[in-house]
Design an enzyme around this catalytic site. Structure first.
Site, PDB file in Angstrom:
ATOM      1  N   SER A 190      53.389  46.086  21.052  1.00 53.31           N
ATOM      2  CA  SER A 190      53.389  44.670  20.669  1.00 53.31           C
ATOM      3  C   SER A 190      52.295  44.303  19.679  1.00 53.31           C
ATOM      4  O   SER A 190      52.263  43.175  19.184  1.00 53.31           O
ATOM      5  CB  SER A 190      53.198  43.822  21.929  1.00 53.31           C
ATOM      6  OG  SER A 190      51.991  44.201  22.564  1.00 53.31           O
ATOM      7  N   ILE A 236      48.150  49.190  16.211  1.00 51.78           N
ATOM      8  CA  ILE A 236      48.640  50.531  15.856  1.00 51.78           C
ATOM      9  C   ILE A 236      50.034  50.769  16.441  1.00 51.78           C
ATOM     10  O   ILE A 236      50.937  51.268  15.755  1.00 51.78           O
ATOM     11  CB  ILE A 236      47.656  51.604  16.384  1.00 51.78           C
ATOM     12  CG1 ILE A 236      46.293  51.455  15.707  1.00 51.78           C
ATOM     13  CG2 ILE A 236      48.214  53.008  16.172  1.00 51.78           C
ATOM     14  CD1 ILE A 236      45.165  52.274  16.350  1.00 51.78           C
ATOM     15  N   LEU A 255      50.358  47.702  32.535  1.00 49.96           N
ATOM     16  CA  LEU A 255      49.975  49.094  32.803  1.00 49.96           C
ATOM     17  C   LEU A 255      48.793  49.215  33.755  1.00 49.96           C
ATOM     18  O   LEU A 255      48.447  50.314  34.173  1.00 49.96           O
ATOM     19  CB  LEU A 255      49.689  49.825  31.488  1.00 49.96           C
ATOM     20  CG  LEU A 255      50.889  49.917  30.531  1.00 49.96           C
ATOM     21  CD1 LEU A 255      50.484  50.629  29.251  1.00 49.96           C
ATOM     22  CD2 LEU A 255      52.064  50.643  31.175  1.00 49.96           C
ATOM     23  N   TYR A 265      33.631  52.178  26.909  1.00 48.50           N
ATOM     24  CA  TYR A 265      34.871  52.487  26.173  1.00 48.50           C
ATOM     25  C   TYR A 265      34.907  53.969  25.794  1.00 48.50           C
ATOM     26  O   TYR A 265      35.923  54.641  25.980  1.00 48.50           O
ATOM     27  CB  TYR A 265      34.953  51.617  24.911  1.00 48.50           C
ATOM     28  CG  TYR A 265      36.126  51.931  23.995  1.00 48.50           C
ATOM     29  CD1 TYR A 265      37.432  51.637  24.378  1.00 48.50           C
ATOM     30  CD2 TYR A 265      35.921  52.518  22.739  1.00 48.50           C
ATOM     31  CE1 TYR A 265      38.514  51.920  23.544  1.00 48.50           C
ATOM     32  CE2 TYR A 265      36.992  52.803  21.902  1.00 48.50           C
ATOM     33  CZ  TYR A 265      38.288  52.501  22.299  1.00 48.50           C
ATOM     34  OH  TYR A 265      39.342  52.783  21.475  1.00 48.50           O
ATOM     35  N   LYS A 271      37.780  57.251  26.293  1.00 50.63           N
ATOM     36  CA  LYS A 271      38.454  57.990  25.217  1.00 50.63           C
ATOM     37  C   LYS A 271      38.148  59.494  25.298  1.00 50.63           C
ATOM     38  O   LYS A 271      38.979  60.313  24.932  1.00 50.63           O
ATOM     39  CB  LYS A 271      38.086  57.383  23.861  1.00 50.63           C
ATOM     40  CG  LYS A 271      38.701  55.993  23.671  1.00 50.63           C
ATOM     41  CD  LYS A 271      40.230  56.085  23.758  1.00 50.63           C
ATOM     42  CE  LYS A 271      40.930  54.761  23.651  1.00 50.63           C
ATOM     43  NZ  LYS A 271      42.403  54.884  23.688  1.00 50.63           N
ATOM     44  N   VAL A 300      39.947  50.735  13.165  1.00 52.59           N
ATOM     45  CA  VAL A 300      41.241  50.311  12.627  1.00 52.59           C
ATOM     46  C   VAL A 300      41.277  48.792  12.752  1.00 52.59           C
ATOM     47  O   VAL A 300      40.929  48.251  13.818  1.00 52.59           O
ATOM     48  CB  VAL A 300      42.418  50.916  13.436  1.00 52.59           C
ATOM     49  CG1 VAL A 300      43.735  50.642  12.733  1.00 52.59           C
ATOM     50  CG2 VAL A 300      42.222  52.422  13.658  1.00 52.59           C
ATOM     51  N   THR A 334      42.521  45.887  13.834  1.00 54.76           N
ATOM     52  CA  THR A 334      43.530  45.342  14.764  1.00 54.76           C
ATOM     53  C   THR A 334      42.836  44.314  15.671  1.00 54.76           C
ATOM     54  O   THR A 334      41.598  44.250  15.708  1.00 54.76           O
ATOM     55  CB  THR A 334      44.113  46.440  15.676  1.00 54.76           C
ATOM     56  OG1 THR A 334      43.108  46.801  16.632  1.00 54.76           O
ATOM     57  CG2 THR A 334      44.574  47.666  14.909  1.00 54.76           C
TER      58      THR A 334
HETATM   59  N1  LIG Z   1      41.431  49.413  16.657  1.00 53.45           N
HETATM   60  C1  LIG Z   1      40.607  50.456  16.610  1.00 53.45           C
HETATM   61  O1  LIG Z   1      39.562  50.431  15.911  1.00 53.45           O
HETATM   62  C2  LIG Z   1      40.937  51.711  17.373  1.00 53.45           C
HETATM   63  C3  LIG Z   1      40.230  52.877  17.035  1.00 53.45           C
HETATM   64  C4  LIG Z   1      40.513  54.055  17.717  1.00 53.45           C
HETATM   65  C5  LIG Z   1      41.454  54.063  18.720  1.00 53.45           C
HETATM   66  N2  LIG Z   1      42.113  52.915  19.053  1.00 53.45           N
HETATM   67  C6  LIG Z   1      43.088  52.986  20.147  1.00 53.45           C
HETATM   68  O2  LIG Z   1      44.372  52.681  19.642  1.00 53.45           O
HETATM   69  C7  LIG Z   1      45.180  52.140  20.684  1.00 53.45           C
HETATM   70  C8  LIG Z   1      45.828  50.861  20.192  1.00 53.45           C
HETATM   71  O3  LIG Z   1      44.798  49.936  19.898  1.00 53.45           O
HETATM   72  P1  LIG Z   1      44.969  48.743  18.845  1.00 53.45           P
HETATM   73  O4  LIG Z   1      43.732  48.732  18.042  1.00 53.45           O
HETATM   74  O5  LIG Z   1      46.279  48.806  18.197  1.00 53.45           O
HETATM   75  O6  LIG Z   1      44.854  47.492  19.877  1.00 53.45           O
HETATM   76  P2  LIG Z   1      45.618  46.101  20.001  1.00 53.45           P
HETATM   77  O7  LIG Z   1      46.111  45.619  18.697  1.00 53.45           O
HETATM   78  O8  LIG Z   1      44.696  45.228  20.782  1.00 53.45           O
HETATM   79  O9  LIG Z   1      46.885  46.496  20.915  1.00 53.45           O
HETATM   80  C9  LIG Z   1      46.684  46.902  22.227  1.00 53.45           C
HETATM   81  C10 LIG Z   1      48.035  47.180  22.860  1.00 53.45           C
HETATM   82  O10 LIG Z   1      47.818  47.635  24.205  1.00 53.45           O
HETATM   83  C11 LIG Z   1      48.646  46.917  25.071  1.00 53.45           C
HETATM   84  N3  LIG Z   1      48.032  46.727  26.376  1.00 53.45           N
HETATM   85  C12 LIG Z   1      46.725  46.443  26.654  1.00 53.45           C
HETATM   86  N4  LIG Z   1      46.578  46.266  27.973  1.00 53.45           N
HETATM   87  C13 LIG Z   1      47.806  46.429  28.543  1.00 53.45           C
HETATM   88  C14 LIG Z   1      48.295  46.344  29.865  1.00 53.45           C
HETATM   89  N5  LIG Z   1      47.496  46.040  30.918  1.00 53.45           N
HETATM   90  N6  LIG Z   1      49.613  46.558  30.075  1.00 53.45           N
HETATM   91  C15 LIG Z   1      50.444  46.826  29.051  1.00 53.45           C
HETATM   92  N7  LIG Z   1      50.041  46.928  27.770  1.00 53.45           N
HETATM   93  C16 LIG Z   1      48.727  46.711  27.530  1.00 53.45           C
HETATM   94  C17 LIG Z   1      48.852  45.556  24.414  1.00 53.45           C
HETATM   95  O11 LIG Z   1      50.093  45.025  24.858  1.00 53.45           O
HETATM   96  P3  LIG Z   1      50.278  43.552  25.497  1.00 53.45           P
HETATM   97  O12 LIG Z   1      48.978  42.806  25.345  1.00 53.45           O
HETATM   98  O13 LIG Z   1      51.413  42.961  24.717  1.00 53.45           O
HETATM   99  O14 LIG Z   1      50.663  43.841  26.892  1.00 53.45           O
HETATM  100  C18 LIG Z   1      48.908  45.937  22.940  1.00 53.45           C
HETATM  101  O15 LIG Z   1      50.221  46.265  22.558  1.00 53.45           O
HETATM  102  C19 LIG Z   1      44.250  51.942  21.881  1.00 53.45           C
HETATM  103  O16 LIG Z   1      44.418  53.019  22.774  1.00 53.45           O
HETATM  104  C20 LIG Z   1      42.858  51.999  21.261  1.00 53.45           C
HETATM  105  O17 LIG Z   1      41.882  52.433  22.185  1.00 53.45           O
HETATM  106  C21 LIG Z   1      41.889  51.741  18.393  1.00 53.45           C
END
Ligand SMILES: NC(=O)c1ccc[n+]([C@@H]2O[C@H](COP(=O)([O-])OP(=O)(O)OC[C@H]3O[C@@H](n4cnc5c(N)ncnc54)[C@H](OP(=O)(O)O)[C@@H]3O)[C@@H](O)[C@H]2O)c1
Length: 227
Positions: free
Chosen positions: A9, A12, A48, A133, A137, A168, A170
């Site tokens: 949703s 990434i 989740l 955090y 990871k 990233v 986001t």
């Molecule tokens: N952004 C960065 O800088 C970065 C860097 C390295 C790695 N990452 C990793 O990349 C992945 C995606 O992150 P993003 O940056 O795209 O974050 P984001 O835009 O905040 O998206 C997070 C996603 O996780 C879902 N989520 C969170 N808690 C949840 C729950 N309790 N149940 C179901 N779904 C849940 C949210 O869905 P709903 O809220 O719709 O349920 C949303 O779709 C994560 O694992 C993050 O650790 C991010």
């Protein structure tokens, strides 16, 4: 391919859902907020942090080719002073749910299926503000390697790997930079971060690799990121 994708949703996961859908894969997107899923994705509602919701996900699914564990969250929550409730939530979603999803997926994945766990550069080194955090990871990478060894030992051809992005741009960063909003605004303005689409392209590369190819991890940072 039929692909189960968490985090579809936002950020990434949403970018990956769009790109994979464009490439004619069938996506089952998991989220708590189905209205935020992109068009064309089969919606599955689940929180989740609740193991019973995770079990229910599999009631809706036929056999599938890939699991992409992309859901995750990041609080700025130091070990010395952070809120332990935030640690618990991060552990539940980033680690426990991810491992449960791997376990439940195995009997339903095709013989040469693939599991891709989104980790982070914070799973390779601990940034000064990484707090709780970063340990979540590191755990994602450890789970990935543990599962890979188990699968190879039993002669399975199911592949498992991870992907480790640096910053990233986001919505996740809004929590992670809580109290450092100016620093985040500067980083966003100067565009020294990856975009969700940059990462989505690497997800496609891993998912569409030939059936005998298992990609262990891809580390990726913007050239503007120093550490
Ligand atoms: N952004 C960065 O800088 C970065 C860097 C390295 C790695 N990452 C990793 O990349 C992945 C995606 O992150 P993003 O940056 O795209 O974050 P984001 O835009 O905040 O998206 C997070 C996603 O996780 C879902 N989520 C969170 N808690 C949840 C729950 N309790 N149940 C179901 N779904 C849940 C949210 O869905 P709903 O809220 O719709 O349920 C949303 O779709 C994560 O694992 C993050 O650790 C991010």
């Amino acid at each position: 391919m039929h692909i189960l994708l968490t985090g579809a949703s936002s950020g990434i996961g949403r970018a990956a859902a769009e790109l994979l859908h464009e490439r004619e894969h069938i996506i089952y997107g998991v989220s708590r907020q189905l209205e935020n899923l992109p068009d064309g994705i089969h919606p599955i509602e689940a929180d989740l942090s609740k193991p019973e919701d995770i079990e229910n996900i599999f009631n809706y699914l036929p056999k599938f080719n890939a699991l992409i564990n992309c859901a995750g969250m990041a609080y700025l929550s130091p070990i010395s002073s952070g809120n332990p409730e935030q640690w618990k939530t991060m552990w539940q979603v980033n680690v426990h749910a991810l491992a449960l999803l791997c376990q439940h997926s195995l009997p339903r994945l095709t013989d040469t299926g693939i599991i891709l766990n989104v980790s982070s550069m914070s799973g390779w080194r601990v940034p000064p503000s990484g707090g709780f955090y970063a340990p979540t990871k590191f755990a994602v990478r450890a789970i990935t390697e543990a599962l890979r060894s188990e699968l190879r030992a039993e002669g399975s051809r199911i592949r498992v790997g991870s992907l480790s992005p640096g910053f990233v741009d986001t919505p996740l960063l809004d929590n992670y930079f809580h109290g450092r909003e100016q620093q985040l605004a500067t980083q966003r303005e100067s565009k020294v971060m990856l975009s969700a689409e940059d990462v989505a392209r690497s997800i496609v590369h891993i998912i569409e690799a030939p059936e005998h190819v298992e990609i262990g991890d891809i580390q990726m940072r913007s050239t503007g990121q120093k550490a």
